[in-house]
Write a protein that holds these residues in place. Structure first.
Motif, PDB file in Angstrom:
ATOM      1  N   THR A 228      -7.913 100.563  55.035  1.00 40.26           N
ATOM      2  CA  THR A 228      -6.582 100.773  54.667  1.00 40.26           C
ATOM      3  C   THR A 228      -5.576 100.250  55.574  1.00 40.26           C
ATOM      4  OG1 THR A 228      -7.280 102.896  53.641  1.00 40.26           O
ATOM      5  CG2 THR A 228      -4.961 102.563  53.993  1.00 40.26           C
TER       6      THR A 228
ATOM      7  N   ARG B 281      -5.428  96.500  55.300  1.00 38.88           N
ATOM      8  CA  ARG B 281      -4.625  96.139  54.087  1.00 38.88           C
ATOM      9  C   ARG B 281      -3.159  96.352  54.268  1.00 38.88           C
ATOM     10  NH1 ARG B 281      -8.097  98.818  51.218  1.00 38.88           N
ATOM     11  NH2 ARG B 281      -6.994 100.890  50.706  1.00 38.88           N
ATOM     12  N   ARG B 282      -2.811  97.246  55.078  1.00 39.29           N
ATOM     13  CA  ARG B 282      -1.419  97.819  55.472  1.00 39.29           C
ATOM     14  C   ARG B 282      -0.775  96.646  56.437  1.00 39.29           C
ATOM     15  NH1 ARG B 282      -1.065 103.700  57.361  1.00 39.29           N
ATOM     16  NH2 ARG B 282      -1.085 104.729  55.427  1.00 39.29           N
TER      17      ARG B 282
ATOM     18  N   LEU C 220       6.233 100.737  40.110  1.00 42.04           N
ATOM     19  CA  LEU C 220       6.013 102.089  39.557  1.00 42.04           C
ATOM     20  C   LEU C 220       7.506 102.393  38.819  1.00 42.04           C
ATOM     21  CD1 LEU C 220       4.770 103.584  43.082  1.00 42.04           C
ATOM     22  CD2 LEU C 220       3.778 103.451  40.814  1.00 42.04           C
TER      23      LEU C 220
ATOM     24  N   LEU D 160      10.474 104.420  40.262  1.00 39.69           N
ATOM     25  CA  LEU D 160      11.169 103.816  41.583  1.00 39.69           C
ATOM     26  C   LEU D 160      12.096 102.669  40.977  1.00 39.69           C
ATOM     27  CD1 LEU D 160       8.439 104.192  44.383  1.00 39.69           C
ATOM     28  CD2 LEU D 160       9.891 105.722  43.419  1.00 39.69           C
TER      29      LEU D 160
ATOM     30  N   GLU E  32      13.218 100.760  45.894  1.00 45.12           N
ATOM     31  CA  GLU E  32      12.354 101.356  46.244  1.00 45.12           C
ATOM     32  C   GLU E  32      10.638 101.042  46.242  1.00 45.12           C
ATOM     33  OE1 GLU E  32      14.698 105.479  45.284  1.00 45.12           O
ATOM     34  OE2 GLU E  32      13.754 104.684  43.772  1.00 45.12           O
TER      35      GLU E  32
ATOM     36  N   GLU F 170      10.376  98.867  49.221  1.00 40.25           N
ATOM     37  CA  GLU F 170      10.025  99.320  50.489  1.00 40.25           C
ATOM     38  C   GLU F 170       8.680 100.280  50.587  1.00 40.25           C
ATOM     39  OE1 GLU F 170      13.411 101.541  51.411  1.00 40.25           O
ATOM     40  OE2 GLU F 170      13.531 102.781  49.739  1.00 40.25           O
ATOM     41  N   LEU F 171       8.058 100.501  49.446  1.00 40.36           N
ATOM     42  CA  LEU F 171       6.924 101.642  49.338  1.00 40.36           C
ATOM     43  C   LEU F 171       5.766 101.266  50.604  1.00 40.36           C
ATOM     44  CD1 LEU F 171       6.295 103.987  47.898  1.00 40.36           C
ATOM     45  CD2 LEU F 171       5.042 102.711  46.287  1.00 40.36           C
ATOM     46  N   PRO F 172       5.606  99.960  50.613  1.00 37.99           N
ATOM     47  CA  PRO F 172       4.452  99.456  51.542  1.00 37.99           C
ATOM     48  C   PRO F 172       4.756  99.949  53.012  1.00 37.99           C
ATOM     49  CG  PRO F 172       4.740  97.780  50.031  1.00 37.99           C
ATOM     50  CD  PRO F 172       5.748  98.497  49.904  1.00 37.99           C
TER      51      PRO F 172
ATOM     52  N   MET G 275       7.016 102.376  53.794  1.00 42.56           N
ATOM     53  CA  MET G 275       6.965 103.724  53.935  1.00 42.56           C
ATOM     54  C   MET G 275       5.773 104.272  54.056  1.00 42.56           C
ATOM     55  SD  MET G 275       9.987 104.769  51.230  1.00 42.56           S
ATOM     56  CE  MET G 275      10.017 106.527  51.663  1.00 42.56           C
ATOM     57  N   LEU G 276       4.800 103.807  53.250  1.00 40.37           N
ATOM     58  CA  LEU G 276       3.275 104.191  53.214  1.00 40.37           C
ATOM     59  C   LEU G 276       2.777 103.917  54.724  1.00 40.37           C
ATOM     60  CD1 LEU G 276       1.955 103.040  49.774  1.00 40.37           C
ATOM     61  CD2 LEU G 276       2.107 105.788  50.518  1.00 40.37           C
ATOM     62  N   ALA G 277       2.976 103.022  55.564  1.00 46.43           N
ATOM     63  CA  ALA G 277       2.617 102.528  56.791  1.00 46.43           C
ATOM     64  C   ALA G 277       3.559 103.288  57.772  1.00 46.43           C
ATOM     65  CB  ALA G 277       2.980 100.993  56.964  1.00 46.43           C
TER      66      ALA G 277
ATOM     67  N   CYS H 190      13.159 100.602  56.739  1.00 46.30           N
ATOM     68  CA  CYS H 190      12.524 100.021  55.317  1.00 46.30           C
ATOM     69  C   CYS H 190      13.329  99.272  54.418  1.00 46.30           C
ATOM     70  CB  CYS H 190      12.050 101.128  54.653  1.00 46.30           C
ATOM     71  SG  CYS H 190      10.940 101.987  55.640  1.00 46.30           S
ATOM     72  N   ARG H 191      14.694 100.314  54.435  1.00 46.48           N
ATOM     73  CA  ARG H 191      15.755  99.696  53.351  1.00 46.48           C
ATOM     74  C   ARG H 191      16.027  98.436  53.493  1.00 46.48           C
ATOM     75  NH1 ARG H 191      18.461 102.144  48.956  1.00 46.48           N
ATOM     76  NH2 ARG H 191      16.181 103.129  48.988  1.00 46.48           N
TER      77      ARG H 191
ATOM     78  N   ARG I 243       7.663  92.843  47.002  1.00 47.85           N
ATOM     79  CA  ARG I 243       6.992  94.083  47.542  1.00 47.85           C
ATOM     80  C   ARG I 243       5.673  93.783  48.239  1.00 47.85           C
ATOM     81  NH1 ARG I 243       4.519  97.998  43.322  1.00 47.85           N
ATOM     82  NH2 ARG I 243       3.399  96.440  42.691  1.00 47.85           N
TER      83      ARG I 243
END
Ligand SMILES: Nc1ncnc2c1ncn2[C@@H]1O[C@H](COP(=O)(O)OP(=O)(O)OP(=O)(O)O)[C@@H](O)[C@H]1O
Ligand SMILES: [Mg+2]
Lengths: 226, 830
Positions: free
Chosen positions: A80, A83-84, A97, A100, A104, A107-109, A111-113, A118-119, A154
């Motif tokens: 993981t 990948r990130r 998604l 979202l 949004e 920026e998801l990846p 935020m997950l990291a 992010c924004r 993304r």
């Protein structure tokens, strides 16, 4: 030294006693800043190869080395993390998604990291795919081509070493598909992104620097385009 | 045949495929049905019991004669002289306690010589020698005693030794039987009997003509009916509470079906395109519901039978301490109960399936060509719902202000239902406004929280139903907790106010709402003369019948009460003048439940049978009382003795002189009692015991709420499983985008946590409103108690935390499923 190297990699699936060999004896090297297309008929193993490249799965034979790190035998968490940091993924069916907004989704990846800022980085990434102004649209308010652009934004937002795209034009009409290909080409040329793209169409493959032709899970021919 | 095969393919097979969800849904329905059935069975068993225990050896009869304070014996003689064929059977009916094992048993005195019934009941006829013996007793077959055994029974304040002279037939059950003469002597009846049974073709008026005016003549069995009627309100309220779990279960069927309809829209579209009619689709969904209901009903029946075991104990204890002496009858699962279980299981399922079925029938054939369920967002008209909710709230407010209907708080229940509807209808608007307000906050927590919040808001309909179900359960629990907590505090305050004596004496034979064993007068006199005792208040209670309802008539010493004791009266700040006035004969005070039940106000006159006479009493005031629900009429002791001359006391309050140490006082009192079976309780002990009984009484309501919550949490678990399965593509995608397994699991936990938070919030607000309805409308109208509002903060905090934890725990399994998904497979599905 390439960003991605397959060393005699193979992949077998076994479902209820039957084994299917999806990939056999794949050796391939993808250099940084190159645009590589994997082309071949449906079922020849393109998606399987991409999944191995993206550290989503392990080879059952040989090795896959991503940015100097063999993916086997890493545990789930290490994969993981790999990948990130290093991979961006683009799908045939966009896979945004629905709940979202465009920005949004982008920026998801990050935020997950657990990264910050992010924004701003998401907005910037959208600008790179010419989608500025669409930040707050919801996916259902976008056309197919626009959705794919957002998906590419993304995939690129965390500046991955490798962008993996599985049939990115498969769900689009040919004109829109051409725009997406041009965008990918531009990303390689101007932002030195490395791309590994699967496609069943030779026209699409023509946008790439290198075309890897596959048949029945094996590499038939590697063709240097430009 | 073809239609059956279709049914199988489109209804049963999908149910079987989602086994876990089907099982969870059936389980939720089964729990709901089970609770209803358990309460029904327990109520029946508890209500059947007083009948069983006192009708021992009653046999067949046409009439019965009773009187407040006992029927004078001469009534027997007068009846016997009537020129009609007549059989008159005087009885003494009381309870005693077996000295060894503290078991309370009916003790019945009958005329063994005249009454051939004993032999008829299957036992041997008593011989002359046994009849003469002072220690002769006959045992019912369920007592466990055999011929020749010795049994020590505590009757009132004295322990007595008997020899069992024979075992009676099955009609005697668990009772002990004495000859009328010795029963009268040992139980302290002074020329009265408790009941006369009459077998005669004579008319009521003929019989009444020879009876003293204070005696009441009724058709045989009327007393049982009265007791039933008195229990009705209690059983009714319990029954209503028991349906909550079923309502919560119905929410979950609704959720299961509407999710499966939304999910199968393309499939339904294909079937429609191939020629299925709307009716067929409607029928398929309804039959899916019916099957869930049938399975739930059947499982619920079994579950109910099991839960009834526990419920009957709790219910019987409550009936015994608040209403009437009872020992639960055996639990009987009748055909009617079986039918009822099936009916409510299937009924609840069908009702909750109506909307999803209708929606399924509306799916156009073109849906087959559409892009599938992802594009279909179930529409929720949240603002219209909010408006409807506001209307329901207004209606609830109006309903809460209505008077009871036939003694039942029907409008109160309606108000409660409307309040729940208000809450449920407001939920969609609440969720979507909260989602936009909290977005920034969730973002800050992390991607998982943001995603969880978005996906809840995104599937608004599903989320609303879940929050609706959970918050209904939470609200009812909160409401009941507030009600019980307020009631408890009110009772505690009342005891503080009421219980001022230092010591309380009562006979060892236990009392209950309709059972008042006595302490001999000489013992009271001895205690009163003790050096350390300032005063005693002798309290004597009798079971009477007032206007067809059981009530308690009691006498106390007003002079002592006004000097030492306290009693709070409604609308009166200083009770002393009332006590002064109560010393005059012809006056009484009544308890609040009595006043409410019979619509009695200060200044009214009561016509009351006392002994052989009918007495008119002026009501001076209405006092707060929480001791029992039947209601008290209290007169001065001298007024009581005038009509009912037995000087024994049911209990005695002892006020010690200032400066006398409690333990020293107790030793003095115990010395004076000299071996009599009388309990001496300190003020503190008495209160502790009272509150213990109170808590036991309300244990069942907590149990009911717990089940409702269990149903709701089951629903959350099942809905989360569905959510995970429906969103597996997204969950897989997260892994492609660099999400780790723990992150995916965390997202599911966040969803459960948000659901729980919402449900607790809505439930708390709704519960507060409901508790008002419970306290000030339903409880007042059915029981006639004034309860002061009180926040049981600790209990509420505990309950809410528990529910919250349960909700989050419900996510454990769904989260596991989510992390086990294989991302490559799920992302490329479809
Ligand atoms: N999980 C799996 N289990 C068993 N066999 C699989 C699995 N995934 C892929 N295969 C098989 O592996 C082979 C290669 O599949 P893959 O998806 O890589 O083909 P593809 O070139 O991407 O085809 P397409 O162009 O249609 O996407 C196929 O024969 C397929 O049936
Ligand atoms: Mg493929």
């Amino acid at each position: 030294m390439g960003i991605l190297r397959f060393e005699r990699a193979g992949k077998q699936y076994s479902t209820d006693g039957q084994t299917v060999t999806a990939l056999r004896d794949i050796s391939l090297e993808v250099e940084t800043g190159r645009f590589v297309a994997v082309a071949g008929r449906s079922g020849c193993g393109k998606s399987t190869l991409l999944n191995l490249a993206a550290a989503m799965d392990f080879p059952t034979a040989g090795r896959v080395i991503l940015d100097g790190v063999p993916t086997w035998p890493l545990d789930d968490f290490a994969l993981t993390r790999l990948r990130r940091g290093k991979i961006g993924f683009v799908f045939q069916s966009f896979q945004l998604l629905a709940a979202l907004s465009a920005v949004e989704n982008v920026e998801l990846p990050l935020m997950l990291a657990g990264e910050n800022d992010c924004r701003r980085r998401a907005v910037e990434s959208l600008r790179r795919v010419d989608m500025d102004g669409y930040e707050n649209r919801m996916p259902f308010q976008l056309s197919g081509g626009q959705m794919q652009r957002v998906a590419i934004a993304r995939a690129l937002v965390h500046r991955p070493r490798l962008l993996v795209a599985d049939e990115p034009t498969g769900n689009l009409d040919s004109a829109t598909g051409d725009h997406i290909l041009a965008l990918l080409r531009r990303l390689v040329d101007e932002h030195s992104v490395t791309i590994l793209m699967a496609t069943h169409s030779l026209e699409a493959a023509a946008a790439a620097d290198t075309i890897v032709r596959m048949r029945d899970g094996q590499i038939e021919q590697i063709q240097e385009g430009r | 045949m073809a239609s059956f095969r279709l049914l199988y393919r489109f209804v049963i097979r999908p149910m079987a495929r989602e086994r876990l969800r089907t099982v969870l849904t059936v389980f939720a329905v089964a729990l709901g049905v089970g609770v209803v059935i358990a309460i029904e069975l327990a109520g029946q068993a508890a209500a059947g019991s007083f009948h069983a225990s006192m009708e021992t050896l009653a046999g067949r009869a046409d009439y019965e004669v009773t009187a407040a304070g006992g029927v004078p014996v001469e009534a027997v003689g007068r009846l016997a002289t009537l020129a009609w064929p007549i059989r008159v059977r005087p009885r003494i009916e009381d309870y005693g306690m077996i000295a060894g094992d503290l078991r309370v048993v009916p003790v019945i005195g009958v005329d063994l010589v005249a009454d051939g019934r004993l032999a008829a009941a299957g036992g041997e006829a008593p011989d002359a020698e046994s009849l003469m013996a002072a220690d002769a007793i006959w045992a019912g077959p369920d007592t466990g005693y055999h011929k020749g055994d010795t049994v020590r029974l505590i009757l009132n304040d004295t322990e007595r030794r008997f020899r069992v002279r024979g075992v009676l037939g099955s009609a005697a059950g668990g009772a002990f039987v004495l000859d009328l003469g010795s029963a009268s002597r040992l139980l302290g009846r002074k020329s009265t009997v408790d009941r006369i049974l009459i077998e005669s073709p004579a008319s009521e008026s003929v019989l009444r003509a020879v009876l003293p005016p204070g005696c009441e003549l009724a058709r045989f069995g009327a007393r049982t009916e009265e007791n039933r009627r008195m229990l009705a309100a209690f059983r009714w309220n319990l029954r209503v509470l028991s349906y909550i779990a079923l309502v919560v279960g119905a929410f979950l069927i609704y959720n299961t079906l509407s999710v499966s309809v939304v999910r199968r829209r393309p499939e339904i579209g294909i079937v429609r395109a191939m020629g299925a009619t709307r009716r067929a689709v409607l029928g398929a969904v309804l039959s899916e519901a019916a099957m869930l209901g049938l399975a739930g009903g059947a499982a619920g029946l079994l579950l109910g039978r099991v839960m009834a075991e526990g419920a009957v104990r709790l219910v019987a204890a409550t009936v015994d301490s608040l209403y009437v002496s009872s020992r639960p009858a055996p639990i009987e699962v009748t055909a009617a109960i079986v039918a009822w279980a099936m009916a409510i299981g299937i009924g609840a399922a069908l009702v909750s399936a109506l909307t999803p079925a209708w929606e399924a029938a509306q799916v156009p054939p073109t849906e087959a060509m559409a892009r599938g369920r992802r594009e279909y967002q179930a529409r929720v008209r949240r603002w219209r719902n909010l408006g409807l909710g506001a209307a329901c709230g207004l209606a609830a407010w109006l309903a809460a202000r209505q008077a009871p209907v036939g003694g039942r708080p029907l409008f109160g229940y309606l108000a409660a239902l409307l309040l729940i509807a208000t809450g449920v209808l407001a939920i969609p608007a609440l969720i979507s406004s909260l989602a936009s307000v909290s977005a920034g906050c969730l973002r800050r927590i992390g991607a998982e929280a943001l995603l969880a919040g978005r996906s809840l808001a995104g599937s608004l309909r599903r989320t609303s139903v879940l929050v609706g179900a959970l918050s209904t359960a939470v609200a009812m629990t909160v409401a009941v907790a507030i009600m019980v907590g307020s009631f408890r505090q009110t009772v505690l305050d009342w005891m503080d106010d009421r219980l001022k004596a230092d010591l309380y004496l009562r006979p060892a034979a236990p009392a209950s709402a309709d059972r008042h064993p006595t302490i001999r007068a000489e013992l009271a006199d001895r205690v009163a003369k003790l050096e350390g005792v300032a005063a005693i208040d002798r309290f004597r209670a009798y079971e009477i019948n007032y206007q067809g309802m059981p009530a308690t008539l009691a006498g106390g010493d007003s002079r002592v009460a006004s000097r030492f004791g306290r009693r709070s009266f409604l609308g009166v700040s200083n009770p002393v003048p009332i006590f002064r006035a109560l010393e005059h004969p012809g006056t009484a005070v009544v308890s609040e439940p009595f006043a409410n039940k019979h619509n009695v106000h200060p200044g009214d006159r009561l016509r009351l049978p006392m002994g052989a006479r009918i007495v008119s009493l002026k009501v001076l005031g209405v006092f707060y009382d929480y001791a029992n629900e039947r209601g008290y009429i209290i007169v001065d002791r001298r007024t009581l003795l005038r009509y009912l001359p037995d000087p024994a006391s049911s209990n005695i309050a002892v006020y010690l002189k200032p400066g006398v140490d409690l333990e020293a006082g107790r030793r003095q009192v115990e010395g004076a009692l000299a071996g009599a079976r009388v309990q001496v309780l300190s003020n503190r002990r008495l209160r502790q015991e009272a509150i213990r009984i109170f808590d036991r009484t309300f244990a069942i309501t907590y149990a009911l709420e717990a089940v409702a919550i269990l149903v709701a949490v089951t629903g959350v678990a099942s809905a989360l499983v569905a959510l995970v399965i429906d969103r597996r593509r997204e969950l897989g995608l997260l892994r492609f985008l660099g999400g780790s397994r723990p992150q995916v699991a965390r997202m599911i936990y966040y969803e459960a946590g948000l659901l729980g938070l919402l449900a607790n919030g809505v439930g708390l607000l709704l519960g507060m409103a409901l508790s008002m309805v419970l306290i000030f409308v339903i409880n007042r109208q059915s029981f006639g108690w004034t309860i002061r509002f009180h926040w049981p903060v600790a209990v509420l905090l505990g309950v809410l935390t528990l529910i919250y934890m349960a909700t989050v725990l419900a996510a454990v399994y769904p989260a596991r499923i989510a992390t086990r998904l294989r991302p490559i497979e799920v992302v490329h599905e479809e």
